[in-house]
Design an enzyme around this catalytic site. Sequence first.
Site, PDB file in Angstrom:
ATOM      1  CG  ASN A  11      -1.830   1.172   1.307  1.00  0.00           C
ATOM      2  OD1 ASN A  11      -1.925   1.957   0.366  1.00  0.00           O
ATOM      3  ND2 ASN A  11      -2.503   1.325   2.428  1.00  0.00           N
ATOM      4  CE  LYS A  13      -0.365   3.075   4.830  1.00  0.00           C
ATOM      5  NZ  LYS A  13      -0.263   3.214   6.291  1.00  0.00           N
ATOM      6  CG  HIS A  95      -5.913   1.431   5.102  1.00  0.00           C
ATOM      7  ND1 HIS A  95      -5.495   2.392   5.997  1.00  0.00           N
ATOM      8  CD2 HIS A  95      -4.862   0.590   4.939  1.00  0.00           C
ATOM      9  CE1 HIS A  95      -4.245   2.134   6.358  1.00  0.00           C
ATOM     10  NE2 HIS A  95      -3.840   1.048   5.733  1.00  0.00           N
ATOM     11  CD  GLU A  97      -3.296   5.290   6.654  1.00  0.00           C
ATOM     12  OE1 GLU A  97      -3.306   5.372   5.419  1.00  0.00           O
ATOM     13  OE2 GLU A  97      -2.337   4.813   7.301  1.00  0.00           O
ATOM     14  CD  GLU A 165      -3.858  -2.553   7.277  1.00  0.00           C
ATOM     15  OE1 GLU A 165      -2.720  -2.462   6.815  1.00  0.00           O
ATOM     16  OE2 GLU A 165      -4.748  -1.720   7.070  1.00  0.00           O
ATOM     17  N   GLY A 171       2.259   2.151  10.977  1.00  0.00           N
ATOM     18  CA  GLY A 171       3.128   3.311  10.852  1.00  0.00           C
ATOM     19  C   GLY A 171       3.718   3.781  12.167  1.00  0.00           C
ATOM     20  CB  SER A 211       5.021  -1.684  11.972  1.00  0.00           C
ATOM     21  OG  SER A 211       4.482  -0.396  12.216  1.00  0.00           O
TER      22      SER A 211
END
Length: 248
Positions: A11, A13, A95, A97, A165, A171, A211
């Site tokens: 991904n 991003k 996702h 985010e 996730e 991150g 991560s």
Amino acid sequence: MAPRKFFVGGNWKMNGDKKSLGELIHTLNGAKLSADTEVVCGAPSIYLDFARQKLDAKIGVAAQNCYKVPKGAFTGEISPAMIKDIGAAWVILGHSERRHVFGESDELIGQKVAHALAEGLGVIACIGEKLDEREAGITEKVVFEQTKAIADNVKDWSKVVLAYEPVWAIGTGKTATPQQAQEVHEKLRGWLKSHVSDAVAQSTRIIYGGSVTGGNCKELASQHDVDGFLVGGASLKPEFVDIINAKH
């Protein structure tokens, strides 16, 4: 039943430009990638066409999001039909985010999943709990609710990859331990068995994101119910090749 084919998604991003992504694509095209691993790269929408044209055919391309209808007055959105039109075959939906930065609900994500599948795209459907939810001991409740909102919209699971996730590990440099990842993946497979079918539970790939690096991927990949990865930052670096080859 055939073993589940290892799946690694990158991904990207909101990162990269033609120069840096071109260099990354050159690295991936030239690398020796395990034939036993399915690889898909999630490009920013403006670079989907570029990525699909430049990447080897054996590497898939995913959009990072799409809307729930084929076309219309939805400024800034893209549809599954458009994603397919430029030759990409996958989309990442739900996702964290999208959920937490942009406020997408379980219901909207479910509708997007339904439409993307109806249009023939493969879907990488993401679920995961936040740190306060894990600390409150409600990880299962959260991920089962998110999974149900997706499952209610899936008729054919052959085009779905479920990505777990943990939001606290995305991150942040914190990774769920291989044992923590395995525990949730095993419970998710159990949920699919109880609420969908044993066949779907056995055949659906459940991948881990949060991560993932060249350093921790091998131990994560050795877990029985971890069928691959959704990789963020490391997918923009040469170590992505090591992650793709984590099983070999």
